[in-house]
Structures are given as structure tokens and as C-alpha cells.
Design a protein around this motif. Structure first.
Motif, PDB file in Angstrom:
ATOM      1  N   TYR B 205       2.611 -17.051   8.412  1.00 36.54           N
ATOM      2  CA  TYR B 205       1.351 -16.754   7.730  1.00 36.54           C
ATOM      3  C   TYR B 205       1.514 -16.454   6.248  1.00 36.54           C
ATOM      4  CZ  TYR B 205      -0.091 -16.413  12.535  1.00 36.54           C
ATOM      5  OH  TYR B 205      -0.324 -16.693  13.848  1.00 36.54           O
ATOM      6  N   GLY B 206       2.746 -16.188   5.847  1.00 37.63           N
ATOM      7  CA  GLY B 206       3.034 -15.997   4.427  1.00 37.63           C
ATOM      8  C   GLY B 206       2.148 -14.999   3.714  1.00 37.63           C
ATOM      9  N   GLN B 207       0.975 -15.439   3.328  1.00 38.13           N
ATOM     10  CA  GLN B 207       0.208 -14.682   2.337  1.00 38.13           C
ATOM     11  C   GLN B 207      -0.731 -13.611   2.889  1.00 38.13           C
ATOM     12  OE1 GLN B 207       0.922 -15.133  -0.922  1.00 38.13           O
ATOM     13  NE2 GLN B 207       2.489 -16.484  -0.102  1.00 38.13           N
ATOM     14  N   SER B 208      -1.070 -13.660   4.147  1.00 34.19           N
ATOM     15  CA  SER B 208      -2.182 -12.806   4.587  1.00 34.19           C
ATOM     16  C   SER B 208      -1.730 -11.420   5.066  1.00 34.19           C
ATOM     17  CB  SER B 208      -2.967 -13.510   5.701  1.00 34.19           C
ATOM     18  OG  SER B 208      -2.153 -13.653   6.826  1.00 34.19           O
ATOM     19  N   ASP B 209      -2.364 -10.412   4.495  1.00 36.39           N
ATOM     20  CA  ASP B 209      -2.177  -9.033   4.936  1.00 36.39           C
ATOM     21  C   ASP B 209      -0.707  -8.671   5.150  1.00 36.39           C
ATOM     22  OD1 ASP B 209      -2.781  -6.512   5.584  1.00 36.39           O
ATOM     23  OD2 ASP B 209      -4.024  -6.971   7.322  1.00 36.39           O
ATOM     24  N   TYR B 210       0.009  -8.777   4.057  1.00 39.04           N
ATOM     25  CA  TYR B 210       1.458  -8.665   4.122  1.00 39.04           C
ATOM     26  C   TYR B 210       1.939  -7.312   4.640  1.00 39.04           C
ATOM     27  CZ  TYR B 210       6.071 -10.224   2.793  1.00 39.04           C
ATOM     28  OH  TYR B 210       7.355 -10.642   2.827  1.00 39.04           O
ATOM     29  N   ILE B 211       1.296  -6.245   4.193  1.00 38.08           N
ATOM     30  CA  ILE B 211       1.775  -4.911   4.595  1.00 38.08           C
ATOM     31  C   ILE B 211       1.658  -4.731   6.109  1.00 38.08           C
ATOM     32  CG2 ILE B 211       1.339  -2.423   4.419  1.00 38.08           C
ATOM     33  CD1 ILE B 211       0.741  -2.781   1.496  1.00 38.08           C
ATOM     34  N   ASP B 212       0.481  -5.083   6.660  1.00 37.88           N
ATOM     35  CA  ASP B 212       0.281  -4.896   8.094  1.00 37.88           C
ATOM     36  C   ASP B 212       1.090  -5.874   8.933  1.00 37.88           C
ATOM     37  OD1 ASP B 212      -1.175  -2.682   8.421  1.00 37.88           O
ATOM     38  OD2 ASP B 212      -3.037  -3.664   9.044  1.00 37.88           O
ATOM     39  N   HIS B 213       1.134  -7.129   8.512  1.00 35.96           N
ATOM     40  CA  HIS B 213       1.722  -8.161   9.373  1.00 35.96           C
ATOM     41  C   HIS B 213       3.222  -8.332   9.210  1.00 35.96           C
ATOM     42  CE1 HIS B 213      -2.402 -10.253   9.990  1.00 35.96           C
ATOM     43  NE2 HIS B 213      -2.199  -9.272  10.838  1.00 35.96           N
ATOM     44  N   VAL B 214       3.708  -7.976   8.051  1.00 35.25           N
ATOM     45  CA  VAL B 214       5.148  -8.163   7.821  1.00 35.25           C
ATOM     46  C   VAL B 214       5.861  -6.811   7.616  1.00 35.25           C
ATOM     47  CG1 VAL B 214       6.904  -9.270   6.374  1.00 35.25           C
ATOM     48  CG2 VAL B 214       4.778 -10.483   6.910  1.00 35.25           C
ATOM     49  N   CYS B 215       5.474  -6.087   6.569  1.00 34.18           N
ATOM     50  CA  CYS B 215       6.218  -4.845   6.250  1.00 34.18           C
ATOM     51  C   CYS B 215       6.203  -3.850   7.416  1.00 34.18           C
ATOM     52  CB  CYS B 215       5.629  -4.164   5.015  1.00 34.18           C
ATOM     53  SG  CYS B 215       5.670  -5.174   3.540  1.00 34.18           S
ATOM     54  N   LYS B 216       5.051  -3.719   8.062  1.00 30.50           N
ATOM     55  CA  LYS B 216       4.952  -2.729   9.145  1.00 30.50           C
ATOM     56  C   LYS B 216       5.871  -3.099  10.315  1.00 30.50           C
ATOM     57  CE  LYS B 216       0.981  -0.429   9.588  1.00 30.50           C
ATOM     58  NZ  LYS B 216      -0.446  -0.233   9.891  1.00 30.50           N
ATOM     59  N   LYS B 217       5.979  -4.401  10.564  1.00 26.53           N
ATOM     60  CA  LYS B 217       6.811  -4.849  11.688  1.00 26.53           C
ATOM     61  C   LYS B 217       8.292  -4.873  11.327  1.00 26.53           C
ATOM     62  CE  LYS B 217       3.188  -5.704  14.209  1.00 26.53           C
ATOM     63  NZ  LYS B 217       2.820  -6.979  14.780  1.00 26.53           N
ATOM     64  N   LYS B 218       8.594  -5.244  10.107  1.00 30.13           N
ATOM     65  CA  LYS B 218      10.004  -5.352   9.720  1.00 30.13           C
ATOM     66  C   LYS B 218      10.515  -3.998   9.227  1.00 30.13           C
ATOM     67  CE  LYS B 218      11.540  -8.961   7.477  1.00 30.13           C
ATOM     68  NZ  LYS B 218      11.646 -10.004   6.436  1.00 30.13           N
ATOM     69  N   GLU B 219      10.352  -3.732   7.949  1.00 29.95           N
ATOM     70  CA  GLU B 219      10.915  -2.499   7.395  1.00 29.95           C
ATOM     71  C   GLU B 219      10.315  -1.265   8.055  1.00 29.95           C
ATOM     72  OE1 GLU B 219       9.588  -4.943   5.552  1.00 29.95           O
ATOM     73  OE2 GLU B 219      11.082  -5.645   4.110  1.00 29.95           O
ATOM     74  N   GLY B 220       8.989  -1.274   8.283  1.00 34.24           N
ATOM     75  CA  GLY B 220       8.321  -0.101   8.843  1.00 34.24           C
ATOM     76  C   GLY B 220       8.890   0.272  10.201  1.00 34.24           C
ATOM     77  N   ARG B 221       8.899  -0.684  11.107  1.00 37.01           N
ATOM     78  CA  ARG B 221       9.355  -0.430  12.469  1.00 37.01           C
ATOM     79  C   ARG B 221      10.845  -0.059  12.497  1.00 37.01           C
ATOM     80  NH1 ARG B 221       7.578  -2.260  17.807  1.00 37.01           N
ATOM     81  NH2 ARG B 221       8.616  -0.653  19.051  1.00 37.01           N
ATOM     82  N   PHE B 222      11.603  -0.709  11.618  1.00 40.18           N
ATOM     83  CA  PHE B 222      13.049  -0.485  11.605  1.00 40.18           C
ATOM     84  C   PHE B 222      13.386   0.935  11.126  1.00 40.18           C
ATOM     85  CE2 PHE B 222      17.339  -1.335   9.612  1.00 40.18           C
ATOM     86  CZ  PHE B 222      18.004  -1.571  10.807  1.00 40.18           C
ATOM     87  N   TYR B 223      12.764   1.347  10.045  1.00 41.11           N
ATOM     88  CA  TYR B 223      12.993   2.710   9.542  1.00 41.11           C
ATOM     89  C   TYR B 223      12.411   3.759  10.502  1.00 41.11           C
ATOM     90  CZ  TYR B 223      14.901   1.474   4.913  1.00 41.11           C
ATOM     91  OH  TYR B 223      15.697   1.039   3.891  1.00 41.11           O
ATOM     92  N   ALA B 224      11.271   3.444  11.104  1.00 37.21           N
ATOM     93  CA  ALA B 224      10.690   4.377  12.084  1.00 37.21           C
ATOM     94  C   ALA B 224      11.667   4.591  13.230  1.00 37.21           C
ATOM     95  CB  ALA B 224       9.363   3.822  12.601  1.00 37.21           C
ATOM     96  N   CYS B 225      12.249   3.483  13.685  1.00 36.35           N
ATOM     97  CA  CYS B 225      13.238   3.560  14.760  1.00 36.35           C
ATOM     98  C   CYS B 225      14.425   4.407  14.311  1.00 36.35           C
ATOM     99  CB  CYS B 225      13.680   2.142  15.122  1.00 36.35           C
ATOM    100  SG  CYS B 225      15.127   2.052  16.175  1.00 36.35           S
ATOM    101  N   ALA B 226      14.888   4.184  13.087  1.00 33.41           N
ATOM    102  CA  ALA B 226      16.053   4.936  12.585  1.00 33.41           C
ATOM    103  C   ALA B 226      15.776   6.436  12.595  1.00 33.41           C
ATOM    104  CB  ALA B 226      16.410   4.468  11.178  1.00 33.41           C
ATOM    105  N   GLY B 227      14.579   6.823  12.134  1.00 33.40           N
ATOM    106  CA  GLY B 227      14.230   8.241  12.124  1.00 33.40           C
ATOM    107  C   GLY B 227      14.175   8.827  13.524  1.00 33.40           C
ATOM    108  N   ALA B 228      13.507   8.101  14.424  1.00 31.59           N
ATOM    109  CA  ALA B 228      13.354   8.597  15.800  1.00 31.59           C
ATOM    110  C   ALA B 228      14.705   8.695  16.501  1.00 31.59           C
ATOM    111  CB  ALA B 228      12.417   7.672  16.577  1.00 31.59           C
TER     112      ALA B 228
END
Lengths: 307, 307
Positions: B205-228
Motif C-alpha cells: 500500500y506504500g502511501q496510505s496511513d503509514y503510521i497506522d499500517h506500517v509503523c504501528k505493526k513494524k517498529e511499534g509492535r516490535f518495541y512494545a514486545c521488547a518492553g513487555a
């Protein structure tokens, strides 16, 4: 005592065992993981009556377990490819061997179901990624997903298999140590000194010493893991675990040889190699209760004869 | 009570914090996982003195742990690519966050070292496979391994990371339940509803809603997992685990935004988004002992000010 001999013939037309095996491995045209086509010299007096319903029931249960775990549900972009790539992949009898090993050491089927499902997923992931490497050369596969989806979905199947296994931990059963041990077994069998080493050798070296460099690492290590893991989860002793690991190794090598011999146009006698491997496999089943051994031994179907 | 505000500015020249962060993330030119370039409004009176030696020592220890686990040894065909692809991959501060979270809840560093190493391996595997997808378009990477080796070695790094974690089980510590829980956390974060979903969305999807569709799943989820995961292994309460999961989520989102904003030429104010995310992150650290919070909070460097 009667000697054990395995007669493993590639010709199988009309043979009920092969029919059963074909039902376990319906996609036999795919890639290099052709189904095991082991059969027996017809012998109506054989002491070893092949109970095909045993393997069919095991595979049906693993299928049902996995279908429940990977329903086709939103987001379809994730679950549809995973569902298809799991169920369209060449099947393997290793997950069923895992269940049979568990039952042989006195465990019940449920104890090994998550591990068998994980093995099926890991194998499907390896198969899916192998298709990326082989695509364009000799491989044909019955789906329309592009290499990016194959790559990412395959990547998803590996952790998902291990997640299924880890979530099967039941604190009331006090089995978390066993599950961790099984996770180590599976990660090692699938990893850089197991399946992946075999795939690497297959791509890199092709023709040289196929049994040692490819079959032993791929099918051999995978089936060995399945046997050991089933025995661990069923509460087997260390001796039983190692016997079923070696049984699996030889069954896996039979599988590897059958998958690759004709394609590679090997010189020499395939039957001789299969007989040797079959005998080595069956030897590992000595010492188990021979009544209970009938089901699992039919993976290397045997013809008992008095020497 | 003092309110928490985070001032997150992209300009960082000569800033000692950025220098430290660059030492944690030396490969910042690679792919989309650019290092976190969070910094602070200079304030010599800040109550929050950034202790860069803390993060450097954590990363050095994770490096040492991994170098011992993946020495360059025979077979070189296996271990050389794995070594290089692990250490050449874009680094991430998530494994260090895992250790910091463990220490924050009262655990000691050793308890989370295997999990931090596993996270580093899983991230390197994702980075390596992402390079296969992006190769030929915008990606440059400093090694000479072909896509087959990237594919197979990446495949090997995923189970190897989980193997490291599973083998860290110490029956005398009675921690196998915690390790299994961590395996579930990591497999879910890396899997089809986490990192892989983000990678899929990025490709698709490249361009659409990058924070929700990409950052939240990639960096967001990964760092969340690291903290937990750090909090689980350090013996945190369920409340602490969830707070550190949310802290990680927001830190990861900051990381994702910083990595992608300029490249994507987003409209609007990046600073505003980063401030909001930083505030949300820091809010999760309320309730912990504020003395102990200094180290971990410097991942989102803060400027305390009385509102």
C-alpha cells in the motif's frame, strides 16, 4: 528370532498402501518433496497388517487442528495466503510420525498435536521458500501468490508454528519443560544445521553426495526431530527418545531417496539403499512392545520372513 | 505535579545524545530502519541527565552475547553469512529497551539477555528478508551475499533466535513459564499480525496511513514486545508489563516516524506528532520509581518542565 527385512519397491500400482499414502500426500507432483511411495511385496500372510486408517485418522486430526488455527478470516491479506500456502504445500508424513511416536511411548494423541501442527507449518514454510529459489527452473506450484507474498507468508508460518506450540503449554500439566525442549528440537531441525543446511547444499552443490549433504539434513533431520519430539511429549525415556529419533532419521532418508533418486538419475541400486535404510529403521523399533509397534512400523512397511 | 513534555527535534548536530545514539545505530544509511534520532532541547538544568554509558554498556553486552552464540566457525558456508547478516543489519534499540525494562521492574540484566539477543536476531532476519524485496529499487546494503543466501540465512536466524531463548531456560530458576510466555510474545510480534503485516502493508500500500499500517505493526509492535518481554523476565507485575508494552509502542512509533517521515515527504508537522508520541510514552512511566525511570526514559529524551 525372525529377521526383519524391508522390501521397498517403487512400483505401486493398485497397492492399497500406496493409495493410503497418496491420500496422506495428495500433492505428489510438487517440487522435490514427493510423497513416500514405500510399499511391500504383497504377502497376504504378513504378520504386519497395514492399518491405513491409523495414518489417515492422524492426518485428519492434524488438518482439523490447523484449520481451526488458521481460519480464512480478516485480514484476508494475511490469512488467505497463509491458509493456502499451508494446505497447498507438499505434505509430509513427519507430523503423523510425531503423533505415532507419542502414542508408542504411552502418550496420548493430544499431547503431540500442537507439535505435529507446528512441524507441518515449518515444513510448509520451508517448502514455500524453497519454491522462491526454484521458481523459474523446475518448480510448478498450484497457487498464484507472487514471491513477495511467498516470502512474507513463509516468514510468518515459522513463528506461528512455534507460537502454536508455546501456547499449548498447560500449567496444570507441568509440561513447560517438555515444550521448551521440543521448541529447541524443532528450531535446530529447521535451522542452519538442519533443513536450511540441506536446502543450501541442494542449491549450491547439486550433484555431490546427495544422501549425506541433502537428504540427511532435510528429510532425515526433519523426521528424526518428529520422532524425538513425539517421544518427548509422550513421556518416553531418554533411550526411547533416541531410538525414535534414529527411526525417524532412517524413515526420512527413505523419503529423501525416493523423492530424488529418479530425478537425479543416480547410478546403482535404489532398492539396495532402501533395504538398508528400512532395516536400520526397523532395528530401532526392537525393544518396544511389538504389538504397539505395528502401526508406526508401517511407515516402513515390512515383510517379516523367517531367515 | 509536574507535567511531562517531550521535545523531539530532528536537528542534532554536535549533540552528545545523538552521538551516543549513533554509536548504538552505526548503520543509519541502511533501508528504512534509520536509527532513532530523538534528542532534547538543551537544558543544563534538566532533571533528566542522559546516561549514555547505560545504553552503550547494554548494547556491548548484547553484542558480546551474540558474538559468542554465532562465532565464525565451520561450516563457514553457514556461520559466515549468519554472522555478517546479523551484525551488518540495521541495529535497533529495542533489544536494549528489553534489558532496561527488565531492570526497571527490579530484574537483573542477565535475565533478559537471551531475549534481547533473540530480538536482535529476529530483527536482523526481518531486515535481511526485507532487503530481498527492496533490492534493485532503493536499497543498498554492505555485503555480497546473493538473495538465496539472504533468504536461507534469514530463515535460519528466526529459529536460532528462539532456540537461544529456549535454551536459556534454567530449571533451577523455575522460569520456564516466563520463557514460554516470552516466546509467544516474540512470535506474535514478528508474525503475520505484527512485523510481517507491516512489511506487507509497506510493499502493498506504500502511501496510505503509514503510521497506522506500517509503523504501528513494524517498529511499534516490535518495541512494545521488547518492553513487555523485559518486564515479564524481570518479574514485573501485569500492570508494569502492560505499561512497558505501551511505553515501547510509543517509542517504536517515534522510531518509525523518524525513519520514514522525510523519505515519504509527509505533509504536516513531524514535531507535533513526535511530541504527542513522546508524551504518551512518558506517561506510561508514571507510577514507577522516578529515580529508576531516568535511564529508560532517555530513549525518549525529556525536558521536564513545570506546567
Amino acid at each position: 528370532m525372525p529377521s526383519l527385512t524391508a522390501t521397498l519397491l517403487p512400483a505401486t500400482n493398485g497397492n492399497p498402501i500406496l493409495s493410503a499414502l497418496r491420500r496422506l500426500n495428495p500433492n505428489r507432483q510438487l517440487l522435490s518433496h514427493k510423497p513416500m511411495t514405500v510399499t511391500v511385496t504383497a504377502n497376504s500372510n504378513s504378520a504386519n497388517v497395514y492399518d491405513r486408517s491409523y495414518w489417515i485418522s492422524i492426518n485428519d486430526e492434524i488438518d482439523a487442528h490447523l484449520k481451526q488455527a488458521i481460519p480464512i478470516r480478516p485480514p484476508l491479506t494475511v490469512f488467505e495466503p497463509m491458509h493456502h500456502l499451508t494446505f497447498d504445500a507438499q505434505q509430509t508424513t513427519a507430523p503423523a510420525l510425531c503423533i505415532a511416536a507419542c502414542e508408542l511411548v504411552g502418550g496420548n494423541r493430544d499431547q503431540a498435536m500442537a507439535a505435529a501442527s507446528a512441524l507441518r507449518l515449518m515444513h510448509a514454510a520451508a517448502f514455500t521458500h524453497e519454491h522462491i529459489i526454484l521458481a523459474g527452473s523446475r518448480a510448478r506450484i498450484g497457487h498464484s501468490f507472487g514471491p513477495n507474498i511467498e516470502l512474507l507468508t513463509g516468514d510468518g508460518m515459522i513463528p506461528f508454528g512455534l507460537e502454536l506450540l508455546a501456547t499449548s503449554d498447560d500449567p496444570t500439566q507441568n509440561n513447560s519443560e517438555r515444550i521448551l525442549r521440543v521448541i529447541i528440537e524443532i528450531t535446530q531441525a529447521m535451522g542452519s544445521q538442519g533443513m536450511l543446511d540441506g536446502q543450501y547444499n541442494q542449491v549450491q552443490y547439486g550433484q555431490s553426495d546427495y544422501i549425506d549433504h541433502v537428504c540427511k539434513k532435510k528429510e532425515g533431520r526433519f523426521y528424526a526431530c518428529a520422532g524425538a519430539v513425539g517421544a518427548i511429549l509422550g513421556g518416553g525415556t531418554e533411550e526411547e527418545i533416541e531410538k525414535l529419533r534414529r527411526y525417524g532419521l532412517h524413515v526420512g532418508l527413505v523419503q529423501g531417496v525416493l523423492s530424488n533418486w529418479f530425478e537425479r538419475k543416480e547410478k546403482g541400486s535404489m532398492e539396495k539403499v532402501l533395504n538398508e535404510l528400512g532395516n536400520l529403521a526397523l532395528k530401532e523399533l526392537e525393544g518396544f512392545d511389538q504389538g504397539n509397534v505395528l502401526a508406526i512400523s508401517s511407515l516402513v512397511e515390512t515383510n517379516f520372513s523367517n531367515a
